[in-house]
Each structure stands twice: as structure tokens, then as C-alpha cells.
Design an enzyme around this catalytic site. Structure first.
Site, PDB file in Angstrom:
ATOM      1  N   TRP A 161      34.169  53.858  -7.077  1.00 40.38           N
ATOM      2  CA  TRP A 161      34.814  53.474  -8.327  1.00 40.38           C
ATOM      3  C   TRP A 161      34.122  52.249  -8.932  1.00 40.38           C
ATOM      4  CZ3 TRP A 161      37.694  49.058  -9.764  1.00 40.38           C
ATOM      5  CH2 TRP A 161      38.332  49.175 -11.006  1.00 40.38           C
ATOM      6  N   ASP A 328      45.857  55.841 -24.920  1.00 47.26           N
ATOM      7  CA  ASP A 328      45.685  56.074 -23.491  1.00 47.26           C
ATOM      8  C   ASP A 328      47.038  56.092 -22.768  1.00 47.26           C
ATOM      9  OD1 ASP A 328      44.459  55.688 -20.639  1.00 47.26           O
ATOM     10  OD2 ASP A 328      42.707  55.808 -21.933  1.00 47.26           O
ATOM     11  N   ASP A 329      47.018  55.888 -21.480  1.00 49.45           N
ATOM     12  CA  ASP A 329      48.172  56.015 -20.599  1.00 49.45           C
ATOM     13  C   ASP A 329      49.342  55.141 -21.063  1.00 49.45           C
ATOM     14  OD1 ASP A 329      49.763  56.644 -18.435  1.00 49.45           O
ATOM     15  OD2 ASP A 329      48.411  55.799 -16.923  1.00 49.45           O
ATOM     16  N   ARG A 408      47.315  55.935  -5.959  1.00 46.41           N
ATOM     17  CA  ARG A 408      47.770  55.453  -7.263  1.00 46.41           C
ATOM     18  C   ARG A 408      49.218  55.888  -7.533  1.00 46.41           C
ATOM     19  NH1 ARG A 408      46.782  56.237 -13.322  1.00 46.41           N
ATOM     20  NH2 ARG A 408      46.303  54.164 -14.099  1.00 46.41           N
ATOM     21  N   LYS A 441      42.043  63.087 -23.626  1.00 48.99           N
ATOM     22  CA  LYS A 441      41.402  62.455 -22.470  1.00 48.99           C
ATOM     23  C   LYS A 441      42.150  62.937 -21.231  1.00 48.99           C
ATOM     24  CE  LYS A 441      40.267  57.988 -20.351  1.00 48.99           C
ATOM     25  NZ  LYS A 441      40.339  56.508 -20.485  1.00 48.99           N
ATOM     26  N   TRP A 442      41.487  63.790 -20.452  1.00 47.88           N
ATOM     27  CA  TRP A 442      42.103  64.456 -19.295  1.00 47.88           C
ATOM     28  C   TRP A 442      41.696  63.690 -18.042  1.00 47.88           C
ATOM     29  CZ3 TRP A 442      43.819  69.997 -19.094  1.00 47.88           C
ATOM     30  CH2 TRP A 442      44.083  70.437 -17.798  1.00 47.88           C
ATOM     31  N   ASP A 443      42.643  62.979 -17.440  1.00 47.04           N
ATOM     32  CA  ASP A 443      42.345  62.145 -16.278  1.00 47.04           C
ATOM     33  C   ASP A 443      42.756  62.840 -14.985  1.00 47.04           C
ATOM     34  OD1 ASP A 443      41.388  59.900 -14.955  1.00 47.04           O
ATOM     35  OD2 ASP A 443      42.451  58.497 -16.256  1.00 47.04           O
ATOM     36  N   ASN A 445      43.351  61.093 -11.118  1.00 43.69           N
ATOM     37  CA  ASN A 445      43.201  59.845 -10.375  1.00 43.69           C
ATOM     38  C   ASN A 445      43.565  59.941  -8.901  1.00 43.69           C
ATOM     39  OD1 ASN A 445      42.354  57.715 -12.347  1.00 43.69           O
ATOM     40  ND2 ASN A 445      44.164  58.447 -13.417  1.00 43.69           N
ATOM     41  N   CYS A 491      37.927  62.801 -17.348  1.00 48.80           N
ATOM     42  CA  CYS A 491      37.981  61.489 -16.717  1.00 48.80           C
ATOM     43  C   CYS A 491      38.578  61.676 -15.330  1.00 48.80           C
ATOM     44  CB  CYS A 491      38.835  60.534 -17.550  1.00 48.80           C
ATOM     45  SG  CYS A 491      38.966  58.865 -16.860  1.00 48.80           S
ATOM     46  N   ASP A 513      34.881  53.698 -15.241  1.00 51.43           N
ATOM     47  CA  ASP A 513      35.870  52.729 -15.715  1.00 51.43           C
ATOM     48  C   ASP A 513      35.246  51.358 -15.937  1.00 51.43           C
ATOM     49  OD1 ASP A 513      38.014  54.445 -15.798  1.00 51.43           O
ATOM     50  OD2 ASP A 513      38.777  53.926 -13.818  1.00 51.43           O
TER      51      ASP A 513
END
Length: 712
Positions: A161, A328-329, A408, A441-443, A445, A491, A513
Site C-alpha cells: 500500500w 468519495d466515501d 478495514r 469509483k469502484w473500490d 479494500n 480502485c 493512494d
């Protein structure tokens, strides 16, 4: 030595992949390298080695295929059967080479698509069980190459990361080296499923023989490099056997993910340009469309935003000339409001406490300011603290009698389950139906830490990663077809999905990031080895940087980001009027020149790994325009630099040279006209102070320059 009776020759414009065959004997690899005018001459040559390495009698290397027969025999023997080739179009041919086990009902097909103009070969393997009982597949490589290389040097890409795609070189010696990823998702976060193999130590961007290869796969993977005592190197790559066990039912088949490779006898740069050209034509979504300039809200607000904050950010974005605003989030969650990463994931309803007038209002406000509107989602994951998890705990991947491991504060949804697939599709039908959201924006995590599915039967749990990835592809394919005008970004904790398996469904990926401009020089340098600039989202963020606390000039930050797909994450309240003015000027310049960057041919001129500066250039397809990016990375006290010799131009043409995107206090200079021959043979001086209009001035640490080269 096998008695080769016929040659199977697959040739592109400059490359050849040639096999030797004989009835009832294993297929042999004869040549992978430069194109040959008379490949039949290879009949007299000893084969390099088998074209596949099944686990069976005489196999003492890492097998490319391993399975257990229906009677528990753990071996596979392959004998050549036949070959067929069909022309897909004027540029592509599809060859299928069939082998079969003489004692068991197993047929193995090697599929190879040759891309003539791009000098690319794409390969995969299909295993057909023609019998009446299931067999168990343990390993199946998509790529298997053998060569006689006395001193092979492997370049691979270590990540982690915020430090993705770092180049590492290894001299391969006798023995086995393994590169792999076992995460299931986030499959490029630690290493990338790509490699460069040079035949000598002195290979460079412009010289030497080299092989480049990558996988088109979004799950766990493995490459093996095994060198024997007589300098033969066996290269194998495909899904990771750690999660590849697969039951092949009677009269059904298994298909491996594809691998893509090329050979160059003119260095690494040619490998990269071939992959970039191939990607823009065959392997990326909307690859013929200019990418917009994006303002993302994340580093400007994180979870702490209101309508008023977002509208203020839109105001400054519009003033700078931004084309796409992305929230974003943190915009969702009702009972479990998404005010941090501990809750709300999976509940894709607007948080009205933050956004009382909803997403439609924000989209309308963005449109009023001349921008389109987009959002962040993470549909593959769920927080245990969410309405979705409480309603459907069985939809999360989990192991019986084990406490779930959280990454997370979340777990992975079971995309092998059709109910989960349809739920995710329904989310997007709700969000995208009215057309106001044009960018997603497809994340992703979290890795697959809880390797169990309540949907898959007990005897097929080892297929989880394979079924998960194909479930993901089913969802992405459906969305791509249903919402063709929406742009999708991949992402995954930054650069955890930098691979060609998902790119047919995504327009770009979030490269890292880490938005520190100095670090991004290295990250984007490594990424560019296989992926084109238009795929690399590169954003300008605040100074000091939120990750490194490094304070870098706005010019340097823009100059680095403009060598990819430009975006910004600048918080408007922290920008001065002068900074907004500079950003507006830089963005206006990028709009005029981005086609050369996004569609041009990349030439890497000076590596940051071997110098305290870096330089690269993009050349348009017709060679009439080029853009040179140069960055000074560490302090320059005494040592001078050689002239920066350009590449890819027309030697006989005349070019205008002018530096652009100056700091506000720096004077501009008039263009100078010189020949392409001069620029490639003599080059541009790199100096600490301008002596002539041809100089590239890099007078201090973390200084930069952009030079426009235009044919006159």
C-alpha cells in the site's frame, strides 16, 4: 529427442511463437523470438522443451498442469492430436493446438491469439473432461515458456500500500523462484502479475532481448521461474494453485485466465509500447475516448463533509476547469451512517443528515457549474455494522466455527452467489437509472481472509476465488453493457487492481493512494511498463502531502500528474488565488495536449532508479507532436547531466521546441526550431540556469519541466 514432423508457426509483424509437433508425442516449443521467414527450417533443430509441463512420468520441474484422474491417478500425459487456425479479422488469428491423454478421457487445448500489428500473443488453456466421471484439477498455467538463457535477469514489481509497482531486478540462478499473490481480491497490492525477462544484464530501454508478460486475471496468481543445470529456464504463470483446485465434471471443461506476452530485441521501451497499443485497441473500456479531468473529494474532506463544503469544492473545481466531480466515501448509510470506515458499508442509501437534498441535487449543481457528477462505491464488501449484514449475514464470506477476520472493519461479500450478484446489480440500477451519475469509483479494500462460501457446496470450497472472480466479471460485464456512457474506475486500496483482467470493464485504475508527487514518479514509472497513461489516474493533492508530509511546489505536482490521467484532490479552502490561477492555466494546457499523452507512444528517457532525475516523453502517432516531462528528484550541487536525447521523432522533420507550464515568477521563452535528427542525436541540455532556449532548467531538488515539441 522428439522426431518433429511438422511446424506450427504463429507469426506477428516482428515476433514468432513456433511449436513442433509429431503424432502421439508431446507438443514442443521450438522458438519464441524474432519473426522467421522460413520457420520450417526449425524441423532440423532440437526443441527447446515441452510446450506444456504436465505432472506425470518424468516430470521433475514445477508442473504447468496438475490433476487427479477419476481413478485417483495423479498424473497426466499429453500427446499431440491436431491444430486448427482461424482468422478473427485482418489483424488477429486464433490457433487451437489440441493434445490428449492416450489413456484417459482428458483433452487439453492451448489457445493462442496472435495480434499481428501489436506483436502480442494471448494464450490460455482449456481442459475438457470427455469422460463420465469428474476429475480434480490442482494447477493450470495459462503461460508456459522454455528458453536457453545463460544469464537471465528478471524484472518484477513489488508493491504494498502506497508504494506500488516498484521495480526489482533479480539474476536468476539454478533453482526455483516464485512470484505470487494469494489475496483473492486486491491481487496486485503486494506484487503485480507482470514481469520482464532480459537475456543479458545490459538490457536497457532501447537495447537488448527481452520478454514481457502479464496475466488477465483479478484473483490469486502465481509465476514460477525454474532454471536447470543446463541453463534451460522454465516459465509458468496462471492462477495460484493455493486456490485453484477445481472439479471438472463429466463432459465439461475448465478455462484458465489468459496470459499476454511479447518479445523485443530492441529493449524494454518497445515492450511497453506494444502493450499500450494492444490495450488501447483490445483490452480497455472506452479506449478510444479522451479521459476527463477529475476532482475527487476524498483528500479534501475525507468523511467530514456537508452539502456546503461540497458546493464550495465544486465552485473552485469549476473555476479551475475541472470536467468531472466525484464524491468519495461517506455519502451513504441510514441506521448506520457512514461517518467512518467502521459501519454502513453495504447500505447504499443516501445519508440525508449530510446530504438532505440527495445525490440528484449535487449532480444538478455540478451540471450548473459545467461538470459531470460521480460517486464512490465499494459493492464487493460489507461492514458487520450495517443493515445489509444484519439482514443477510450468509452473504458474507465466512468459515464455519471460525470468527471472521476483519480488514478495514469489513468482510467480503460472496460474489459466487447469484443472489449477491443480483443484489449488487440492483444497487446500480437504483443509482444510475436517471443518468445523473456518470462516473463510478469502484473500490475494494479487503482481501479474501475468510475463505468460505455458504453458497458453494462443501466439496467445491477450493473453487471460491475462481468463482468469485467470474462472479465479479459477470457483474462488471452486465454494468458495462447496461450503462455504456458511465465511466468506471478500478480502485483497490489504491493500486490493488492494476491488471488486465478487470480493465475491459473499467476505464482506468486508481494507481495508488499515495499522491505524493515525488513518490508518484516511481509508482507511475513502474506502472507504465505495462499500462498506458490513459489508464493511470494521477491526482494533484495538497502540500504538505497528507501521507508523506513532504512539501512540494504546485508546479511539480501538476507536472507529475499531467503525465497520466490528470485529476485533482485539492481542498479549495487551502488554495490561494495564485494557486487557483496556476491550476487553471495548467488544466487548460492539459486539455489541449492530453491526446498526445493518452494516445501517444511512450519513451522513457532517464530512469529515476539509475539517476537523481527522471524523464519521459509521449509522441503522437503521426510523430508531429511530442511532450517531454523531466523531474529533478534530489539535490543537484555539482554534478552535471548529459543532454537529454529524445526518441521517436522523424529525423528529417523540423520541430519547434518550447518549455511550458512555468512557475508564475519564471519568464517564458520563445520557441527554437531544430531537426528531429538533432533532438535525437544531440538532445536538449539539462542545466541549473537557462543558457539558451533549448535548455531544460532543473535548478533545484523537486523541480520539473515540460517541453512541447511540435513539427513545423
Amino acid at each position: 529427442m522428439p522426431n518433429i514432423l511438422s511446424i506450427i508457426s504463429l507469426q506477428t509483424k516482428s515476433c514468432a511463437l513456433i511449436f513442433g509437433s509429431a503424432p502421439n508425442l508431446p507438443l514442443q516449443l521450438m522458438h519464441f523470438g524474432s519473426a522467421l521467414s522460413n520457420p520450417s527450417e526449425l524441423i532440423a533443430v532440437q526443441p527447446i522443451g515441452p510446450a506444456l509441463m504436465p505432472y506425470g512420468p518424468g516430470c521433475h520441474m514445477e508442473p504447468s498442469i496438475k490433476l487427479t484422474q477419476s481413478d485417483c491417478n495423479p498424473s497426466l500425459v499429453l500427446a499431440y492430436s491436431h491444430c486448427s487456425t482461424k482468422k478473427l479479422d485482418a489483424n488477429r488469428t486464433h490457433t487451437i493446438i489440441t493434445q490428449q491423454d492416450p489413456a484417459y478421457p482428458i483433452v487439453v487445448e492451448v489457445h493462442i491469439v496472435a495480434y499481428h500489428a501489436e506483436d502480442i500473443f494471448e494464450s490460455w488453456v482449456e481442459i475438457n473432461n470427455t469422460g463420465d466421471s469428474p476429475v480434480t484439477l490442482h494447477a493450470c498455467a495459462s503461460l508456459f515458456l522454455t528458453g536457453n538463457y545463460p544469464n537471465p535477469v528478471l524484472t518484477h514489481f513489488c508493491s504494498g500500500w502506497a508504494k506500488e509497482m516498484r521495480l526489482e531486478q533479480t539474476q536468476l540462478t539454478e533453482g526455483l523462484l516464485i512470484l505470487d499473490a494469494k489475496q483473492g481480491t486486491m491481487n496486485t497490492i503486494d506484487k503485480n502479475p507482470s514481469f520482464l525477462l532480459s537475456f543479458t544484464k545490459d538490457t536497457s530501454e532501447t537495447h537488448g532481448e527481452i520478454i514481457g508478460a502479464t496475466l488477465r486475471w483479478s484473483g490469486s496468481w502465481r509465476f514460477t521461474f525454474q532454471k536447470d543445470a543446463i541453463n534451460r529456464l522454465f516459465i509458468s504463470g496462471g492462477t495460484n494453485p493455493n486456490s485453484a483446485e477445481h472439479s471438472i465434471n463429466p463432459h465439461s471443461r475448465y478455462k484458465s485466465p489468459a496470459a499476454v506476452c511479447t518479445y523485443s530485441n530492441n529493449g524494454t521501451g518497445l515492450v511497453s509500447r506494444r502493450f499500450h497499443t494492444w490495450a488501447r485497441r483490445y483490452a480497455m473500456r472506452h479506449a478510444d475516448t479522451v479521459r476527463p479531468i477529475v476532482q475527487n473529494s476524498w483528500e479534501g474532506t475525507y468523511f467530514d463533509f456537508t452539502e456546503e463544503k461540497l458546493l464550495a469544492m465544486m465552485d473552485s473545481a469549476s473555476q479551475m476547469g475541472i470536467e468531472q466531480f466525484v464524491l468519495d466515501d461517506g455519502w451513504f448509510g441510514t441506521q448506520f451512517a457512514r461517518n467512518n470506515d467502521a459501519c454502513g458499508l453495504g447500505d447504499w442509501q443516501v445519508n440525508v443528515a449530510k446530504l438532505p437534498r440527495g445525490l440528484g441535487f449535487l449532480a444538478h449543481e455540478a451540471a450548473k457549474r459545467g461538470m459531470k457528477f460521480g460517486i464512490w462505491v465499494e459493492p464487493e464488501m460489507v461492514n458487520p455494522k450495517s443493515e445489509l449484514f444484519r439482514a443477510h449475514p450468509e452473504w458474507a464470506l465466512q468459515l464455519p466455527n471460525r470468527e471472521s477476520f476483519l480488514q478495514r472493519n469489513q468482510v467480503v461479500l460472496d460474489l459466487a452467489n447469484p443472489l449477491v450478484q443480483e443484489f449488487i446489480l440492483s444497487i446500480f440500477d437504483t443509482l444510475l437509472a436517471d443518468g445523473s451519475i456518470t462516473y463510478v469509483k469502484w473500490d475494494s479494500n479487503s482481501s479474501i481472509h475468510n475463505q468460505g462460501s455458504t453458497y458453494l457446496p462443501a466439496n467445491r470450497q477450493q473453487e471460491l476465488v475462481y468463482q468469485y472472480v467470474h462472479g465479479l466479471y459477470y457483474i462488471l460485464n452486465a454494468l458495462s453493457k447496461k450503462y455504456p456512457a458511465v465511466l468506471f474506475q478500478a480502485c483497490s486500496s489504491g493500486g490493488g487492481r492494476v491488471e488486465y483482467g478487470s480493465l475491459p470493464y473499467f476505464d482506468e485504475f486508481w494507481t495508488s493512494d499515495n499522491t505524493d508527487a515525488r513518490d508518484r514518479v516511481f509508482i507511475q514509472w513502474g506502472t507504465s511498463q505495462f499500462f498506458p497513461a490513459m489508464a493511470m489516474a494521477a491526482h494533484v493533492s495538497a502540500a504538505p502531502n497528507d501521507f508523506t508530509r513532504r512539501n512540494i511546489s504546485l508546479k511539480f505536482r501538476f507536472d507529475v500528474a499531467m503525465s497520466g490521467r490528470l485529476g485533482v484532490e485539492l481542498p479549495s479552502e487551502k488554495m490561494s488565488a495564485e494557486e487557483i490561477s496556476f491550476a487553471k492555466q495548467a488544466i487548460a494546457w492539459y486539455k489541449v495536449n492530453r491526446e498526445t499523452i493518452q494516445f501517444g507512444d511512450l519513451y522513457r528517457l532517464v530512469s529515476p532508479y539509475t539517476s537523481n532525475m527522471a524523464a519521459l516523453m509521449y509522441v503522437s502517432g503521426n510523430k508531429k507532436s511530442a511532450l517531454v516531462f523531466a523531474y529533478m528528484l534530489t539535490r543537484w550541487v555539482v554534478a552535471g547531466f548529459p543532454n537529454l536525447k529524445l526518441e521517436g521523432l522523424t529525423a528529417s522533420a523540423q520541430y519547434s521546441i518550447v518549455e511550458v507550464n512555468f512557475e508564475p515568477t519564471e519568464p517564458s521563452c520563445a520557441p527554437v526550431i531544430v531537426s528531429g535528427e538533432y533532438l535525437m542525436a544531440v538532445g536538449l541540455p539539462v542545466t541549473s540556469s537557462r543558457q539558451s532556449a533549448l535548455d531544460i532548467v532543473l535548478g533545484r531538488e523537486l523541480s520539473s519541466a515540460i517541453v512541447v515539441v511540435s513539427q513545423v
